[in-house]
Write a protein that holds these residues in place. Structure first.
Motif, short mmCIF file in Angstrom:
data_model
loop_
_atom_site.label_atom_id
_atom_site.label_comp_id
_atom_site.label_asym_id
_atom_site.label_seq_id
_atom_site.Cartn_x
_atom_site.Cartn_y
_atom_site.Cartn_z
N LEU A 156 7.69 -0.43 -3.61
CA LEU A 156 6.67 -1.35 -4.14
C LEU A 156 7.27 -2.02 -5.37
CD1 LEU A 156 3.76 -2.47 -4.23
CD2 LEU A 156 3.13 -0.45 -5.60
N ASP A 157 7.49 -3.34 -5.29
CA ASP A 157 8.08 -4.09 -6.39
C ASP A 157 6.98 -4.91 -7.04
OD1 ASP A 157 9.59 -5.53 -8.15
OD2 ASP A 157 11.00 -6.32 -6.69
N LEU A 158 6.60 -4.52 -8.26
CA LEU A 158 5.48 -5.13 -8.96
C LEU A 158 5.97 -6.21 -9.92
CD1 LEU A 158 3.63 -1.79 -9.74
CD2 LEU A 158 3.09 -3.42 -7.91
N GLY A 159 5.50 -7.45 -9.73
CA GLY A 159 5.95 -8.55 -10.57
C GLY A 159 7.39 -8.90 -10.26
N ASN A 176 -2.76 -11.10 -7.60
CA ASN A 176 -2.79 -10.81 -9.03
C ASN A 176 -2.93 -9.31 -9.26
OD1 ASN A 176 -3.28 -10.64 -11.79
ND2 ASN A 176 -4.57 -12.46 -11.82
N LEU A 177 -1.94 -8.71 -9.92
CA LEU A 177 -1.94 -7.26 -10.16
C LEU A 177 -2.92 -6.82 -11.25
CD1 LEU A 177 1.90 -6.75 -9.86
CD2 LEU A 177 0.18 -5.78 -8.32
N GLU A 178 -3.62 -7.78 -11.85
CA GLU A 178 -4.63 -7.44 -12.85
C GLU A 178 -6.02 -7.38 -12.21
OE1 GLU A 178 -3.93 -7.39 -16.55
OE2 GLU A 178 -2.74 -9.19 -16.87
N GLU A 179 -6.07 -7.61 -10.89
CA GLU A 179 -7.37 -7.58 -10.21
C GLU A 179 -7.51 -6.31 -9.37
OE1 GLU A 179 -7.70 -11.20 -8.02
OE2 GLU A 179 -7.80 -12.47 -9.82
N THR A 234 -6.64 -6.33 -5.59
CA THR A 234 -5.22 -6.23 -5.22
C THR A 234 -4.83 -4.77 -5.04
OG1 THR A 234 -4.68 -8.27 -6.41
CG2 THR A 234 -2.85 -6.78 -5.91
N TRP A 235 -5.22 -3.94 -6.01
CA TRP A 235 -4.87 -2.51 -5.95
C TRP A 235 -5.62 -1.79 -4.83
CZ3 TRP A 235 -0.70 -0.56 -7.92
CH2 TRP A 235 -0.08 -1.21 -8.99
N GLN A 236 -6.82 -2.22 -4.55
CA GLN A 236 -7.55 -1.62 -3.43
C GLN A 236 -6.80 -1.86 -2.12
OE1 GLN A 236 -11.51 -3.29 -3.65
NE2 GLN A 236 -11.97 -2.23 -5.58
N GLY A 237 -6.20 -3.05 -2.00
CA GLY A 237 -5.40 -3.35 -0.82
C GLY A 237 -4.13 -2.51 -0.77
N ILE A 238 -3.47 -2.34 -1.93
CA ILE A 238 -2.24 -1.55 -1.99
C ILE A 238 -2.53 -0.08 -1.64
CG2 ILE A 238 -0.42 -0.67 -3.53
CD1 ILE A 238 -0.63 -3.34 -5.07
N GLU A 239 -3.66 0.43 -2.14
CA GLU A 239 -4.01 1.84 -1.93
C GLU A 239 -4.31 2.18 -0.47
OE1 GLU A 239 -7.12 2.34 -4.76
OE2 GLU A 239 -5.75 2.24 -6.48
N SER A 277 -4.29 0.81 -17.31
CA SER A 277 -4.88 0.68 -15.98
C SER A 277 -3.78 0.38 -14.95
CB SER A 277 -5.92 -0.43 -15.97
OG SER A 277 -6.41 -0.65 -14.67
N PHE A 278 -2.85 -0.47 -15.30
CA PHE A 278 -1.73 -0.81 -14.42
C PHE A 278 -0.90 0.44 -14.10
CE2 PHE A 278 2.79 -1.94 -14.08
CZ PHE A 278 2.77 -2.86 -13.03
N ILE A 279 -0.59 1.23 -15.13
CA ILE A 279 0.20 2.45 -14.95
C ILE A 279 -0.56 3.46 -14.10
CG2 ILE A 279 1.11 4.45 -16.21
CD1 ILE A 279 1.81 2.36 -18.48
N ALA A 280 -1.86 3.59 -14.34
CA ALA A 280 -2.69 4.52 -13.55
C ALA A 280 -2.70 4.13 -12.08
CB ALA A 280 -4.11 4.53 -14.11
N HIS A 281 -2.82 2.84 -11.80
CA HIS A 281 -2.81 2.37 -10.41
C HIS A 281 -1.47 2.68 -9.74
CE1 HIS A 281 -6.66 0.52 -9.97
NE2 HIS A 281 -6.50 -0.31 -10.99
N ALA A 282 -0.37 2.44 -10.47
CA ALA A 282 0.97 2.72 -9.92
C ALA A 282 1.12 4.21 -9.61
CB ALA A 282 2.05 2.25 -10.88
N ALA A 283 0.64 5.06 -10.52
CA ALA A 283 0.73 6.51 -10.32
C ALA A 283 -0.03 6.94 -9.07
CB ALA A 283 0.19 7.24 -11.54
N ALA A 284 -1.15 6.28 -8.80
CA ALA A 284 -2.01 6.67 -7.67
C ALA A 284 -1.37 6.36 -6.32
CB ALA A 284 -3.36 5.96 -7.78
N VAL A 285 -0.45 5.39 -6.26
CA VAL A 285 0.15 5.02 -4.97
C VAL A 285 1.60 5.51 -4.85
CG1 VAL A 285 -1.35 3.03 -4.68
CG2 VAL A 285 0.86 2.73 -5.82
N LEU A 286 2.02 6.38 -5.79
CA LEU A 286 3.39 6.92 -5.75
C LEU A 286 3.40 8.22 -4.95
CD1 LEU A 286 6.34 6.75 -6.82
CD2 LEU A 286 5.58 8.17 -8.75
N ASP A 287 4.33 8.33 -4.04
CA ASP A 287 4.51 9.55 -3.25
C ASP A 287 4.84 10.74 -4.16
OD1 ASP A 287 6.62 11.35 -1.58
OD2 ASP A 287 5.10 10.48 -0.25
N ASP A 288 4.48 11.94 -3.75
CA ASP A 288 4.73 13.13 -4.57
C ASP A 288 6.21 13.34 -4.86
OD1 ASP A 288 2.08 13.69 -4.74
OD2 ASP A 288 2.05 15.13 -3.09
N ASN A 289 7.08 12.89 -3.97
CA ASN A 289 8.52 13.06 -4.16
C ASN A 289 9.21 11.77 -4.62
OD1 ASN A 289 8.55 15.81 -3.26
ND2 ASN A 289 8.28 15.04 -1.16
#
Length: 398
Positions: free
Chosen positions: A169-172, A228-231, A234-239, A261-273
């Motif tokens: 996932l490449d953000l920005g 837009n990664l501030e909306e 967008t994150w609902q779609g990524i999740e 909020s941006f960091i929290a969203h990224a953490a939520a879609v990161l694989d455990d490994n």
């Protein structure tokens, strides 16, 4: 025109294709003096004056100011002319680049507002574009001073270690030099979801993908999404997607208003490994400061300005760690080495540009310029000056 025939200001203006007002101005500036005056005190010009006028017009057409033109007419040394023309090329290239950036910004405003902008939209978008373009200018500056080294985005690609089967996932993503500059080295079965807003440098990357997709390794895809990664939408779609083994957010966190909020969203879609690579978030390497501490001590300049910047950077660093620790168990700081090389006396000014960016204190640099200039000119006569420009990155994982 006969050899000794004289022309009035109106006649010489007509022959050269300029206005009489321009002739008067050139006279006032000392560029084009009349050969003589008539009995009625009218200016008269000869054949030689016409040649001078044609020279003035030619130099104006390639961007010289009237003051610069006056210098060239009074000093007709061929070596000076060659140096001046080469310098003029550099200046005009810089102006052209600025014009191209302005055109890009205007197009971005229209693209991001569906052709119906208001002034608040225009202001916000132009600020965003300026940040984007400043980063691009910074990379050109870096390229010019790392010619003897590996390209920065090749180093960065090797640092992130993209493996076969990676889901990224490449953000920005922007202009995406990390992918462009390593296109044929991306392994098989890699899936990259890249996000940016329309009207950014990502527009060009979209065209690049289409033109070069057949050169990618087997089953490797790069899917560019303009959102837009501030909306939240967008994150609902990524999740909804499968979690990512690698998330990249390089050179874009400063543009995000709600960073936590941006960091929290990224953490939520990161694989455990997997891991999240983030930079420009309170992790400035000390190597650059160490270099300037050494120079200041050698030259005899107090280091209190560096001390203040380092103290502020440490405060920001600690605040960032506090945020990151809420969402990641493992917080590693990684350094990607980089060195800027300055060579030749003409490069001294670029060293000062570099120092100003680091210390964010133009007055301090100007006040101490004489001592530093003497120091670096001696160094550059003997060889090259190498200044550390290491990149600091967080490698974050659960």
């Amino acid at each position: 025109m006969k050899e000794n025939e004289k022309m009035t200001s109106g006649e010489i203006a007509k022959k050269a294709g300029v206005s009489q007002k321009a002739i008067r101005l050139y006279d006032e500036k000392g560029l084009l003096k009349p050969s003589e005056y008539s009995e009625g005190n009218y200016r008269l010009y000869d054949k030689e004056a016409l040649l001078v006028l044609e020279k003035i017009i030619a130099l104006k057409q390639i961007g010289y100011s009237l003051e610069e033109i006056k210098d060239h007419i009074l000093n007709d040394n061929s070596e000076d002319i060659l140096a001046s023309l080469n310098n003029q090329i550099e200046l005009m290239e810089a102006k052209r680049y600025e014009l191209e950036k302005s055109v890009t910004r205007i197009k971005a405003v229209l693209a991001r507002t569906d052709g119906e902008p208001d002034w608040d939209d225009v202001s916000d978008i132009l600020k965003s574009m300026q940040v984007d373009q400043n980063k691009d200018s910074g990379h050109f500056f870096a390229l010019d001073h790392t010619k003897d080294d590996i390209d920065w985005y090749v180093k960065l690609y090797r640092y992130v270690e993209v493996n076969k089967g990676e889901r990224v996932l490449d953000l920005g993503c922007g202009f995406s030099k990390i992918w462009r500059n390593n296109w044929k080295d991306i392994p098989e079965d890699v899936k990259v979801d890249a996000y940016d807003i329309p009207g950014s440098w990502a527009d060009d990357f979209d065209k690049f993908i289409e033109s070069n997709k057949n050169d990618l390794a087997k089953n490797t895809e790069i899917d560019l999404k303009f959102e837009n990664l501030e909306e939240e939408a967008t994150w609902q779609g990524i999740e909804k997607n499968e979690k990512y083994s690698m998330i990249l957010a390089h050179y874009m966190i400063d543009d995000i208003k709600d960073k936590e909020s941006f960091i929290a969203h990224a953490a939520a879609v990161l694989d455990d490994n997997g891991y999240f690579s983030l930079n420009a978030y309170g992790n400035v390497p000390m190597t650059h400061f160490d270099f300037w501490y050494e120079v200041f001590n050698e030259v005899g300049i107090k280091t209190n300005v560096i001390d203040a910047v380092v103290k502020e950077e440490q405060k920001v660093h600690d605040e960032c760690v506090s945020v990151l620790s809420k969402y990641f168990e493992k917080i590693d700081e990684r350094i990607v080495p980089c060195t800027f090389t300055f060579s030749g006396i003409d490069d001294v000014e670029n060293i000062f540009v570099d120092l100003e960016k680091l210390l964010r204190d133009k007055k301090f640099v100007e006040d101490n310029k004489a001592k530093l200039q003497e120091y670096f000119e001696k160094k550059l006569v003997d060889g090259k000056v190498k200044i550390p420009h290491d990149g600091g990155f967080w490698r974050l994982s659960h």
